[in-house]
Design a protein around this motif. Structure first.
Motif, PDB file in Angstrom:
ATOM      1  N   TYR A 104      34.680  55.556  26.846  1.00 24.05           N
ATOM      2  CA  TYR A 104      34.659  55.840  28.284  1.00 24.05           C
ATOM      3  C   TYR A 104      34.451  57.331  28.539  1.00 24.05           C
ATOM      4  O   TYR A 104      33.771  57.719  29.496  1.00 24.05           O
TER       5      TYR A 104
ATOM      6  N   HIS B 251      42.216  46.733  25.044  1.00 22.07           N
ATOM      7  CA  HIS B 251      41.462  47.367  26.129  1.00 22.07           C
ATOM      8  C   HIS B 251      42.402  47.662  27.289  1.00 22.07           C
ATOM      9  O   HIS B 251      43.147  46.786  27.726  1.00 22.07           O
TER      10      HIS B 251
ATOM     11  N   GLU C 173      32.927  50.978  36.645  1.00 21.05           N
ATOM     12  CA  GLU C 173      33.981  51.176  35.646  1.00 21.05           C
ATOM     13  C   GLU C 173      35.183  51.934  36.207  1.00 21.05           C
ATOM     14  O   GLU C 173      36.080  52.302  35.449  1.00 21.05           O
TER      15      GLU C 173
ATOM     16  N   PHE D  44      35.916  43.969  30.491  1.00 18.10           N
ATOM     17  CA  PHE D  44      35.150  44.890  29.656  1.00 18.10           C
ATOM     18  C   PHE D  44      33.729  44.365  29.492  1.00 18.10           C
ATOM     19  O   PHE D  44      33.435  43.182  29.713  1.00 18.10           O
TER      20      PHE D  44
ATOM     21  N   GLY E 165      41.888  48.222  30.528  1.00 20.65           N
ATOM     22  CA  GLY E 165      41.569  47.748  31.872  1.00 20.65           C
ATOM     23  C   GLY E 165      41.511  46.237  31.963  1.00 20.65           C
ATOM     24  O   GLY E 165      41.730  45.520  30.980  1.00 20.65           O
TER      25      GLY E 165
ATOM     26  N   ASN F 242      38.636  50.691  35.204  1.00 17.32           N
ATOM     27  CA  ASN F 242      38.833  50.883  33.770  1.00 17.32           C
ATOM     28  C   ASN F 242      39.019  52.359  33.420  1.00 17.32           C
ATOM     29  O   ASN F 242      39.808  52.698  32.525  1.00 17.32           O
TER      30      ASN F 242
END
Length: 751
Positions: free
Chosen positions: A425, A352, A471, A357, A354, A474
């Protein structure tokens, strides 16, 4: 008069937050100010939306600033309440099971006794999982010198994504003490200066966790002698120690303390009857608290497992006395007992991009069904291998992340997981954009880039806007990760789809990063249409930050690129943008010519919404050039064009009505101006668009001044000032000039 942190805190309380634990006197002040705010129709309408993170807070802050400037009693109440409000308390929760460390805590208290005479920095150094952060949290939470707040930030010194840049860390710290994101400068030196200024009179305890280097830490240190800073790191940072930091090595627990911790986690009944096995298990963990906790969780989760068998497994695995090896063996034992979906999630989600999550992102990354994903997450949290916060966001303890990366799948599978996550995303961002700017034109290649990702199910504008905000970090990291992997079309698509986030709520620094990546990706793709669109987006970012000369250069490049591609639509977009920048620079003839050319292109393409937008720009250009009659007529026509669109564009329709209302004020048609400006304000509040609200309030302030209603004008203008200030918009200068002009006129009248 009042700094942003104080107004942010008070507005938060008045909007319905931060009153728990406050003395009755403070609660009474909150009720009094809340009553005043609710009596104002504009603020009451914002509070009715229950959007405490956005519109209501901004509206309440603007109201309070205006009220304080107009009424000394309100000013006194704000100051008093600011002292009573609970300060930020960001420290992670203390360790669930705390044992020993009494000597270390005593030494920390002795070192911290110097606070007040000088700023104290304590550097806690030790191996991964040894309990540096837990010790710092325990000491900081018990310290009563942080009257103005306990701040925490993870500097990611040993994480897979690389150390957190000082600029990002400073921005987060400043937001923590109430500085709005749009007010943050882009230059790191200016951020350092602002951080020192904001913290100059505050008594803070700051925990800088997982530091990479002294160079990363030093810009984050407040200069105030009443501040206490804890820093944790894997290795000693000589430059920090040389600058006066106290060094405190943190070692493993002794056998007695480690056995106590094991009993707390596993349950004391699991260790009774075989103290020798418990001692061997503790020995295999080498006294490392994280390893002991994971071993204890292993025993608690598996009734069939015994301390003796687990000790045998770990003893065989640990070939040295190194703490990291002990942790690796403990993680491996826990991992082997996990169900397969949990094993997959633990190792795959290190891909991932970022810092944290959610379960849907985990489902996308692992390609597991949602129910299996939730069960896997629960199992990992239960075994201490993942951490979850109250909002349902998950992250790895740093040593666990290192283990999972080292023992997970190969790079090809990790890349596939990252791609699935980025596609998710993108799917979510496109879905959010559909709620917020459904009229937006997206280039044809974007939607297939979603893959098979299922986007979140947003119930409306507010849910979509909230998701984008939550988000945001991210999303920026996902754009960067996709570009780094060479997935240029995917990165470009996600950057392009993020327009509503940056259009509605600015976030200038993140926008710069994303816009530059989009431009670079378009060049890699050798796609002139995408490049023209990216340059136009980048130019709008510069224009919104007040860099109109750079915006003009980029709009020109975008127009030339679109011409080379033969893309009339993108050329028109660049021309319209150029016209807006030219207005700001006072180049009225250029603005009119560019806007006319854009309008002609849109008419040729049969693009009515874009034609309406170009008509707005052309009207503004004529008004700026001094031709009020032509400009007002064009703005009136633009309002009609927006009203007739088959697919509504409520945001730009409201914007056109506000601009027309302001022009009507100059033309002395005050009745129609009031109707249009009030309608624009109502619409922008419903759309949760702070900048639009500020423009409407500015227009109403101008209208009130035109009617010689000076106090009413001041009230509107102060609200507009706060909103523009919040968003980092350049129009705040215009508002302040009007306020100064009114003050000058009042002073002359009194002479």
């Amino acid at each position: 008069m009042f700094d942003d942190p104080l107004l942010a805190a008070v507005a938060s309380a008045v909007a319905g937050r931060a009153v728990d634990g406050m003395a009755e006197g403070g609660k009474a002040l909150v009720r009094r100010l809340r009553g005043r705010a609710a009596a104002d129709p504009a603020v009451a309408a914002a509070l009715d939306h229950h959007d405490l993170d956005g519109q209501a807070l901004i509206a309440v802050r603007a109201f309070l600033r205006a009220a304080a400037l107009a009424d000394p009693d309100v000013a006194a109440q704000l100051t008093q309440l600011g002292r009573l409000l609970p300060p930020p308390r960001q420290l992670p929760p203390p360790a669930a099971w705390w044992v020993n460390r009494a000597d270390d805590l005593t030494r920390l208290r002795r070192l911290c006794g110097e606070v007040g005479r000088r700023r104290v920095v304590v550097l806690l150094v030790g191996a991964a999982g040894v309990g540096k952060t837990a010790l710092a949290v325990q000491a900081a939470a018990a310290d009563d010198r942080g009257q103005d707040g306990h701040l925490y930030i993870d500097l990611r010194g040993t994480g897979g994504g690389g150390p957190l840049p000082a600029s990002v860390a400073l921005a987060r710290l400043l937001r923590s003490v109430g500085v709005p994101e749009p007010r943050l400068p882009h230059d790191v030196d200016e951020l350092v200066t602002l951080w020192r200024s904001v913290t100059a009179a505050r008594r803070l305890v700051v925990l800088l966790d997982n530091a990479h280097s002294a160079q990363q830490v030093q810009p984050l240190l407040p200069a105030n002698p009443h501040c206490l800073v804890y820093v944790t790191a894997r290795t000693a940072l000589p430059a920090l120690v040389a600058a006066g930091a106290h060094l405190l090595p943190v070692g493993p627990l002794d056998d007695a303390a480690a056995t106590t911790l094991l009993g707390h986690v596993a349950g004391p009944q699991r260790l009774t009857g075989d103290p020798a096995a418990a001692a061997r298990l503790v020995g295999a963990c080498r006294g490392v608290p994280l390893a002991v906790a994971v071993a204890g969780a292993h025993l608690a989760a598996d009734p069939g497992q015994t301390a003796r068998r687990l000790a045998d497994t770990l003893t065989a695995a640990v070939a040295t006395t190194d703490g990291d090896t002990a942790m690796t063996a403990t993680f491996a034992a826990a991992y082997d007992r996990l169900p397969e979906p949990a094993q997959r999630l633990l190792t795959i989600m290190t891909a991932h991009p970022g810092p944290d999550f959610t379960p849907p992102a985990a489902a996308a990354g692992t390609d597991l069904p949602p129910a299996d994903t939730r069960a896997a997450l629960a199992a990992l949290v239960h075994t201490q291998l993942l951490t979850v916060d109250a909002d349902g966001r998950y992250w790895y303890p740093d040593p666990v992340a290192a283990y999972a990366r080292a023992h997970g799948p190969g790079e090809p599978e990790r890349q596939q997981a990252t791609r699935r996550i980025v596609q998710w995303y993108l799917a979510g961002t496109l879905a959010a954009a559909g709620q917020l700017t459904g009229y937006q034109r997206y280039l044809a290649d974007f939607h297939p880039q979603q893959g098979l990702a299922v986007p979140p199910d947003f119930g409306g504008r507010q849910a979509a806007a909230d998701w984008l905000e939550l988000e945001r970090v991210n999303l920026v990291d996902a754009v960067a990760a996709a570009a780094a992997q060479g997935w240029h079309l995917l990165a470009y698509g996600l950057a392009y789809a993020s327009w509503p986030l940056f259009h509605l709520h600015r976030h200038h620094h993140d926008r710069q990063v994303v816009d530059q990546i989009a431009t670079d990706c378009a060049r890699h793709l050798h796609h002139p249409t995408y490049l023209a669109a990216a340059l136009t987006r980048q130019a709008w970012g510069c224009n919104d930050r007040g860099d109109h000369n750079q915006a003009t250069e980029l709009f020109t490049q975008a127009q030339q690129t679109a011409d080379q591609a033969g893309d009339i639509y993108e050329r028109a977009g660049a021309l319209a943008g150029y016209g807006t920048a030219a207005i700001a620079l006072g180049r009225h003839e250029q603005a009119i010519a560019a806007s006319r050319a854009a309008l002609a292109d849109y008419h040729q393409l049969g693009a009515p919404r874009r034609a309406a937008l170009a008509t707005v720009t052309l009207g503004r250009a004529y008004i700026a050039a001094g031709d009020l009659e032509t400009g007002t007529g064009l703005l009136a026509h633009a309002v009609e064009l927006f009203a007739a669109l088959p697919t509504p564009d409520p945001l730009n329709h409201a914007h056109a009505r506000i601009l027309w209302g302001r022009a009507l004020t100059k033309a002395a048609d005050t009745h129609t101006a009031a109707v249009e400006l009030t309608a624009g304000l109502t619409a922008t509040r419903a759309l949760v668009w702070p900048r639009g609200q500020a423009l409407a309030l500015l227009g109403l302030g101008e209208l009130a001044r035109h009617g010689n209603r000076q106090q009413e004008a001041i009230d509107y203008l102060h609200q507009a000032e706060a909103l523009f200030n919040e968003a980092g918009d350049t129009e705040v200068t215009e508002v302040r000039q009007l306020l100064q002009a009114i003050a000058t006129e009042r002073a002359q009248d009194q002479q």
